[in-house]
Motif scaffolding. Structure first.
Motif, PDB file in Angstrom:
ATOM      1  N   PRO A  11     -30.856  18.205   4.372  1.00  0.00           N
ATOM      2  CA  PRO A  11     -29.606  18.236   4.926  1.00  0.00           C
ATOM      3  C   PRO A  11     -29.914  19.594   5.162  1.00  0.00           C
ATOM      4  O   PRO A  11     -29.371  19.238   6.605  1.00  0.00           O
ATOM      5  CB  PRO A  11     -29.198  18.453   4.258  1.00  0.00           C
ATOM      6  CG  PRO A  11     -29.913  17.323   2.555  1.00  0.00           C
ATOM      7  CD  PRO A  11     -31.268  18.235   2.692  1.00  0.00           C
ATOM      8  N   ALA A  12     -30.587  21.048   5.286  1.00  0.00           N
ATOM      9  CA  ALA A  12     -30.235  21.943   5.959  1.00  0.00           C
ATOM     10  C   ALA A  12     -31.143  21.776   7.469  1.00  0.00           C
ATOM     11  O   ALA A  12     -30.989  21.962   8.661  1.00  0.00           O
ATOM     12  CB  ALA A  12     -31.305  23.337   5.206  1.00  0.00           C
ATOM     13  N   GLU A  13     -32.536  20.698   6.655  1.00  0.00           N
ATOM     14  CA  GLU A  13     -33.089  20.944   8.188  1.00  0.00           C
ATOM     15  C   GLU A  13     -32.306  19.352   9.337  1.00  0.00           C
ATOM     16  O   GLU A  13     -32.270  19.728  10.383  1.00  0.00           O
ATOM     17  CB  GLU A  13     -34.716  19.678   8.195  1.00  0.00           C
ATOM     18  CG  GLU A  13     -35.537  20.904   7.765  1.00  0.00           C
ATOM     19  CD  GLU A  13     -36.156  19.902   7.314  1.00  0.00           C
ATOM     20  OE1 GLU A  13     -37.664  20.058   7.630  1.00  0.00           O
ATOM     21  OE2 GLU A  13     -36.534  18.625   6.200  1.00  0.00           O
ATOM     22  N   GLN A  14     -31.636  19.129   8.849  1.00  0.00           N
ATOM     23  CA  GLN A  14     -30.802  18.037   9.410  1.00  0.00           C
ATOM     24  C   GLN A  14     -30.045  18.851  10.080  1.00  0.00           C
ATOM     25  O   GLN A  14     -29.047  18.435  11.526  1.00  0.00           O
ATOM     26  CB  GLN A  14     -29.891  16.332   8.895  1.00  0.00           C
ATOM     27  CG  GLN A  14     -29.051  15.464   9.834  1.00  0.00           C
ATOM     28  CD  GLN A  14     -30.256  14.416  10.470  1.00  0.00           C
ATOM     29  OE1 GLN A  14     -31.379  14.669  10.247  1.00  0.00           O
ATOM     30  NE2 GLN A  14     -29.538  14.445  11.494  1.00  0.00           N
ATOM     31  N   ALA A  15     -29.053  19.493   9.424  1.00  0.00           N
ATOM     32  CA  ALA A  15     -28.426  20.214  10.338  1.00  0.00           C
ATOM     33  C   ALA A  15     -28.088  21.467  11.492  1.00  0.00           C
ATOM     34  O   ALA A  15     -27.921  21.263  12.491  1.00  0.00           O
ATOM     35  CB  ALA A  15     -27.372  21.078   9.031  1.00  0.00           C
ATOM     36  N   MET A  16     -29.761  21.680  10.903  1.00  0.00           N
ATOM     37  CA  MET A  16     -30.449  22.712  12.282  1.00  0.00           C
ATOM     38  C   MET A  16     -30.566  21.737  13.876  1.00  0.00           C
ATOM     39  O   MET A  16     -30.044  22.193  15.011  1.00  0.00           O
ATOM     40  CB  MET A  16     -31.728  23.237  11.704  1.00  0.00           C
ATOM     41  CG  MET A  16     -32.345  24.312  12.720  1.00  0.00           C
ATOM     42  SD  MET A  16     -33.538  24.955  12.078  1.00  0.00           S
ATOM     43  CE  MET A  16     -34.941  23.505  12.228  1.00  0.00           C
ATOM     44  N   LEU A  17     -31.072  21.044  13.436  1.00  0.00           N
ATOM     45  CA  LEU A  17     -31.936  19.719  14.344  1.00  0.00           C
ATOM     46  C   LEU A  17     -29.986  19.289  15.172  1.00  0.00           C
ATOM     47  O   LEU A  17     -29.890  19.253  16.411  1.00  0.00           O
ATOM     48  CB  LEU A  17     -32.015  18.562  13.707  1.00  0.00           C
ATOM     49  CG  LEU A  17     -33.877  18.610  13.500  1.00  0.00           C
ATOM     50  CD1 LEU A  17     -34.050  17.706  12.840  1.00  0.00           C
ATOM     51  CD2 LEU A  17     -34.390  18.957  15.133  1.00  0.00           C
ATOM     52  N   LYS A  18     -29.039  19.082  14.402  1.00  0.00           N
ATOM     53  CA  LYS A  18     -27.564  19.087  14.994  1.00  0.00           C
ATOM     54  C   LYS A  18     -27.536  20.585  15.675  1.00  0.00           C
ATOM     55  O   LYS A  18     -26.971  19.413  16.657  1.00  0.00           O
ATOM     56  CB  LYS A  18     -27.115  18.045  13.623  1.00  0.00           C
ATOM     57  CG  LYS A  18     -27.342  16.976  13.688  1.00  0.00           C
ATOM     58  CD  LYS A  18     -25.629  16.806  12.189  1.00  0.00           C
ATOM     59  CE  LYS A  18     -24.546  15.261  13.317  1.00  0.00           C
ATOM     60  NZ  LYS A  18     -23.947  15.128  11.721  1.00  0.00           N
ATOM     61  N   LYS A  19     -27.207  20.876  15.129  1.00  0.00           N
ATOM     62  CA  LYS A  19     -27.057  22.074  15.948  1.00  0.00           C
ATOM     63  C   LYS A  19     -27.501  23.080  17.133  1.00  0.00           C
ATOM     64  O   LYS A  19     -27.096  23.081  18.643  1.00  0.00           O
ATOM     65  CB  LYS A  19     -27.594  23.597  14.958  1.00  0.00           C
ATOM     66  CG  LYS A  19     -26.655  24.429  15.546  1.00  0.00           C
ATOM     67  CD  LYS A  19     -26.404  26.094  14.619  1.00  0.00           C
ATOM     68  CE  LYS A  19     -25.927  27.553  15.216  1.00  0.00           C
ATOM     69  NZ  LYS A  19     -26.397  28.512  14.328  1.00  0.00           N
ATOM     70  N   ARG A  20     -28.977  22.146  17.159  1.00  0.00           N
ATOM     71  CA  ARG A  20     -30.274  22.209  18.495  1.00  0.00           C
ATOM     72  C   ARG A  20     -29.339  21.387  19.535  1.00  0.00           C
ATOM     73  O   ARG A  20     -29.312  21.720  20.349  1.00  0.00           O
ATOM     74  CB  ARG A  20     -31.438  22.243  17.741  1.00  0.00           C
ATOM     75  CG  ARG A  20     -31.990  23.993  17.301  1.00  0.00           C
ATOM     76  CD  ARG A  20     -33.290  23.509  17.057  1.00  0.00           C
ATOM     77  NE  ARG A  20     -33.601  24.953  16.896  1.00  0.00           N
ATOM     78  CZ  ARG A  20     -34.996  24.607  16.070  1.00  0.00           C
ATOM     79  NH1 ARG A  20     -35.901  23.691  16.177  1.00  0.00           N
ATOM     80  NH2 ARG A  20     -35.667  25.550  15.564  1.00  0.00           N
ATOM     81  N   ALA A  21     -29.191  20.747  19.203  1.00  0.00           N
ATOM     82  CA  ALA A  21     -28.729  19.468  19.879  1.00  0.00           C
ATOM     83  C   ALA A  21     -27.440  19.587  20.383  1.00  0.00           C
ATOM     84  O   ALA A  21     -27.658  19.688  22.202  1.00  0.00           O
ATOM     85  CB  ALA A  21     -29.004  17.651  19.805  1.00  0.00           C
ATOM     86  N   LYS A  22     -26.409  20.637  19.600  1.00  0.00           N
ATOM     87  CA  LYS A  22     -25.235  20.507  20.330  1.00  0.00           C
ATOM     88  C   LYS A  22     -25.638  21.576  21.713  1.00  0.00           C
ATOM     89  O   LYS A  22     -24.595  22.035  22.246  1.00  0.00           O
ATOM     90  CB  LYS A  22     -23.892  21.420  19.103  1.00  0.00           C
ATOM     91  CG  LYS A  22     -22.733  20.533  19.531  1.00  0.00           C
ATOM     92  CD  LYS A  22     -22.134  21.701  18.553  1.00  0.00           C
ATOM     93  CE  LYS A  22     -20.246  21.344  18.823  1.00  0.00           C
ATOM     94  NZ  LYS A  22     -20.209  21.663  17.468  1.00  0.00           N
ATOM     95  N   GLN A  23     -26.037  22.262  21.179  1.00  0.00           N
ATOM     96  CA  GLN A  23     -26.365  24.254  21.316  1.00  0.00           C
ATOM     97  C   GLN A  23     -26.653  22.757  23.140  1.00  0.00           C
ATOM     98  O   GLN A  23     -26.966  23.584  24.190  1.00  0.00           O
ATOM     99  CB  GLN A  23     -26.952  24.702  21.070  1.00  0.00           C
ATOM    100  CG  GLN A  23     -26.641  25.635  20.284  1.00  0.00           C
ATOM    101  CD  GLN A  23     -27.323  26.319  19.375  1.00  0.00           C
ATOM    102  OE1 GLN A  23     -28.716  26.119  19.608  1.00  0.00           O
ATOM    103  NE2 GLN A  23     -26.861  27.372  18.882  1.00  0.00           N
ATOM    104  N   SER A  24     -27.695  22.200  23.362  1.00  0.00           N
ATOM    105  CA  SER A  24     -28.619  21.933  24.513  1.00  0.00           C
ATOM    106  C   SER A  24     -27.904  20.823  25.289  1.00  0.00           C
ATOM    107  O   SER A  24     -27.190  21.265  26.358  1.00  0.00           O
ATOM    108  CB  SER A  24     -29.641  20.995  24.526  1.00  0.00           C
ATOM    109  OG  SER A  24     -30.300  20.556  24.922  1.00  0.00           O
ATOM    110  N   MET A  25     -27.273  20.225  24.609  1.00  0.00           N
ATOM    111  CA  MET A  25     -25.934  19.250  24.711  1.00  0.00           C
ATOM    112  C   MET A  25     -24.888  20.042  26.225  1.00  0.00           C
ATOM    113  O   MET A  25     -24.587  19.877  27.468  1.00  0.00           O
ATOM    114  CB  MET A  25     -25.137  18.552  24.056  1.00  0.00           C
ATOM    115  CG  MET A  25     -24.509  17.270  24.747  1.00  0.00           C
ATOM    116  SD  MET A  25     -24.873  16.141  26.363  1.00  0.00           S
ATOM    117  CE  MET A  25     -25.818  15.488  25.264  1.00  0.00           C
TER     118      MET A  25
END
Length: 115
Positions: A11-25
């Motif tokens: 869950p921590a990895e998934q949350a980090m990837l979602k955060k990076r994708a959101k920042q990139s977008m």
């Protein structure tokens, strides 16, 4: 037949990837908005020149349009071609070297011809 290995993210990895994708977008949307804004400014400068507004001569507009075009090309290469991400050092080097040659060669020929 090859074995397929399935890797389940924590869950921590998934949350980090979602955060990076959101920042990139968010960054891409901001840069897209900036490019639209620069394009609108460019069009409005040309319309002001064509309408005869004082202060908008071709000696002001042409360099400004070239500057805005260079800024937009740089932003598009950096953000939309994913040059801001790690691991793109070699493609960056080739692209910037090509851009440098693309600028220097016409400048050299123009200098030789007109100087």
């Amino acid at each position: 037949m090859a074995e397929i290995e399935v890797y389940k993210r924590t869950p921590a990895e998934q949350a980090m990837l979602k955060k990076r994708a959101k920042q990139s977008m968010k960054g891409q949307i901001m840069m897209f908005s900036l490019m639209i804004f620069l394009t609108l400014i460019s069009f409005s400068m040309v319309v002001a020149f064509e309408s005869g507004v004082a202060g908008f001569s071709k000696y002001f507009i042409v360099p400004m349009l070239m500057l805005f075009a260079a800024v937009q090309v740089g932003l598009q290469l950096y953000y939309f071609m994913h040059m801001s991400e790690k691991g793109h050092g070699i493609p960056q080097m080739f692209m910037f070297t090509g851009a440098l040659f693309g600028f220097l060669i016409p400048l050299t020929f123009a200098t030789i011809v007109w100087w």
